[in-house]
Design an enzyme around this catalytic site. Structure first.
Site, PDB file in Angstrom:
ATOM      1  N   HIS A   1      -1.257   4.472 -11.401  1.00  0.00           N
ATOM      2  CA  HIS A   1      -1.298   3.089 -10.922  1.00  0.00           C
ATOM      3  C   HIS A   1       0.123   2.691 -10.566  1.00  0.00           C
ATOM      4  CE1 HIS A   1      -5.272   1.403 -10.943  1.00  0.00           C
ATOM      5  NE2 HIS A   1      -5.554   2.065 -12.039  1.00  0.00           N
TER       6      HIS A   1
ATOM      7  N   ASP B   1      -3.763  -1.880 -11.663  1.00  0.00           N
ATOM      8  CA  ASP B   1      -4.197  -1.977 -13.063  1.00  0.00           C
ATOM      9  C   ASP B   1      -3.930  -3.388 -13.589  1.00  0.00           C
ATOM     10  OD1 ASP B   1      -1.481  -1.498 -12.741  1.00  0.00           O
ATOM     11  OD2 ASP B   1      -1.262  -0.334 -14.577  1.00  0.00           O
TER      12      ASP B   1
ATOM     13  N   TYR C   1      -5.364  -1.507   8.701  1.00  0.00           N
ATOM     14  CA  TYR C   1      -5.678  -2.879   8.336  1.00  0.00           C
ATOM     15  C   TYR C   1      -5.080  -3.870   9.341  1.00  0.00           C
ATOM     16  CZ  TYR C   1      -6.717  -0.611   3.898  1.00  0.00           C
ATOM     17  OH  TYR C   1      -7.222   0.194   2.939  1.00  0.00           O
TER      18      TYR C   1
ATOM     19  N   GLU D   1       4.623  -6.674 -18.525  1.00  0.00           N
ATOM     20  CA  GLU D   1       3.315  -7.069 -19.077  1.00  0.00           C
ATOM     21  C   GLU D   1       3.263  -8.525 -19.529  1.00  0.00           C
ATOM     22  OE1 GLU D   1       2.575  -4.131 -22.103  1.00  0.00           O
ATOM     23  OE2 GLU D   1       1.279  -3.016 -20.735  1.00  0.00           O
TER      24      GLU D   1
END
Ligand code: NI
Length: 407
Positions: free
Chosen positions: A109, A114, A306, A381
């Site tokens: 990731h 994630d 895209y 985090e």
């Protein structure tokens, strides 16, 4: 939404902080490649069920995406608010030495999906507890395959009608270019159209000492590389941003042989459809001319990736207001320049107004400075509950009137 509403969201996000971080660590340890997010999808479904969310559509649109609804207890006429997280990982070998390092060799990731998944799960848990305060239904979109354009999850979901009952959509991406805990917003052009191309230059093999007996595709490639790089500098309006990069070249077998073929691959990034078409057209012209001059042949494939990500003005203004009320004005960053990276969130924005948001995750003290897609990339985090709170606030504050976007 009142200020106490924002405080309640922040309180719940803080309460779920350890859980959100644990989900992220789990997903980080077991990354899955684009279109193959089976275990990740299962994990998402299990968590949603745990929260008491009942309306879940796994394998939506024949993809590995998970779509779910949190129904407002007192819904208004307004269409649902869409919240989107992408869930796939990259074919990169992780170089971080952390306890939650990827357990899957060669898969990582490295783009923070994630974190996106964990943040949206956190928002789902918060919103499900505040269903009585929801002004309208919330549609959670855990989207597969963002990283690999041929299987774009967003394109597949849009074709399957995911936007049909949406009034607005928000997506968020962790962003190591701005400080941890800040939020970057921008109206209009946010990210480029990302296209790819393949070139084959076909010559005629000969001994290196007798070049006149063959057609040298390596020399053709040298000319092609030169000409292709001149398109942006000489054919495109300098006020229209564009990038052409040849990232891969293959050819030849031995130092004393002229080979029969050279292959090249690359990418084109633009913000404007006319510029996009012009570059593809001029590439073909250059290749055709070179093949003719050298007496060889060419094959050219231009793969449309895209579309550009264009953020809606009103939806982005709304994001600004929410960020100011939730986090304070000092945490809001106005991004002045669009990014040349591609993102399939563009497909939703072609159907429904919305905004694609950057969540800062750069933390020099923790050594979290590596760019997206680096084998050393990692997120701070501590910002995960903040991302959950922001997602949740965007849904809670959207307002009851059909036009929405008011408090
Ligand atoms: Ni990404």
């Amino acid at each position: 939404m009142t200020q106490s509403g924002f405080e309640e969201v922040k309180f719940l996000a803080e309460e779920f902080k350890e859980e959100i971080i644990a989900w992220r660590k789990h997903i980080h340890m077991y990354p899955e490649l684009s279109g193959k997010e089976y275990k990740t999808a299962e994990f998402i479904v299990e968590r949603l069920k745990e929260f008491g969310i009942e309306e879940i559509y796994p394998a939506f649109g024949g993809t590995t995406s998970v779509v779910a609804y949190i129904r407002a207890e007192n819904p208004s006429d307004g269409k649902a608010v869409g919240l989107r997280a992408d869930i796939d990982a990259l074919p990169i070998e992780e170089k971080n030495d952390v306890p939650y390092k990827s357990r899957v060799p060669g898969v990582m990731h490295a783009c923070g999906h994630d974190a996106h998944t964990a943040m949206l799960l956190g928002a789902a848990k918060i919103l499900n507890q505040l269903r009585d305060k929801l002004p309208r239904d919330v549609k959670l979109i855990f989207q597969s395959c963002e990283e690999y354009p041929p299987c774009s999850g967003a394109r597949a979901l849009v074709e399957a009608g995911v936007c049909d009952d949406l009034g607005v959509i928000f997506g968020m991406h962790v962003y190591p270019e701005i400080p941890s805990g800040t939020v970057g917003v921008k109206e209009g052009a946010m990210m480029a159209a990302a296209d790819f191309f393949k070139v084959e230059l076909i010559g005629k093999s000969a001994h290196a000492s007798k070049p006149h007996m063959g057609v040298d595709p390596i020399l053709m490639a040298a000319q092609a590389i030169n000409s292709i790089h001149h398109i942006v500098s000489r054919k495109v309006n300098p006020l229209h941003p564009a990038v052409v990069t040849i990232g891969k070249i293959e050819g030849g077998y031995a130092p004393n042989q002229i080979p029969d073929e050279v292959k090249m691959e690359g990418t084109v990034r633009t913000f404007n459809e006319a510029v996009r078409d012009k570059i593809a057209d001029w590439m073909e012209r250059a290749l055709k001319g070179i093949a003719e001059v050298y007496g060889g042949e060419y094959r050219f494939e231009y793969i449309h990736g895209y579309p550009p990500v264009i953020n809606d003005k009103n939806a982005t203004r709304y994001v600004r207001e929410v960020v100011k009320k939730l986090l304070g004005e000092d945490r809001l960053i106005e991004l002045t320049e669009p990014s040349m990276g591609g993102e399939d969130f563009a497909y939703y924005l072609k159907k429904v107004p919305g905004s694609y948001i950057r969540l800062g995750t750069r933390n020099e003290e923790k050594g979290l400075v590596y760019p997206l897609h680096s084998a050393h990339f990692d997120v701070d985090e501590d910002i995960l509950p903040l991302g959950s709170a922001l997602f949740a606030s965007l849904a809670l504050g959207y307002g009851k009137t059909p036009e929405g976007g008011n408090f």
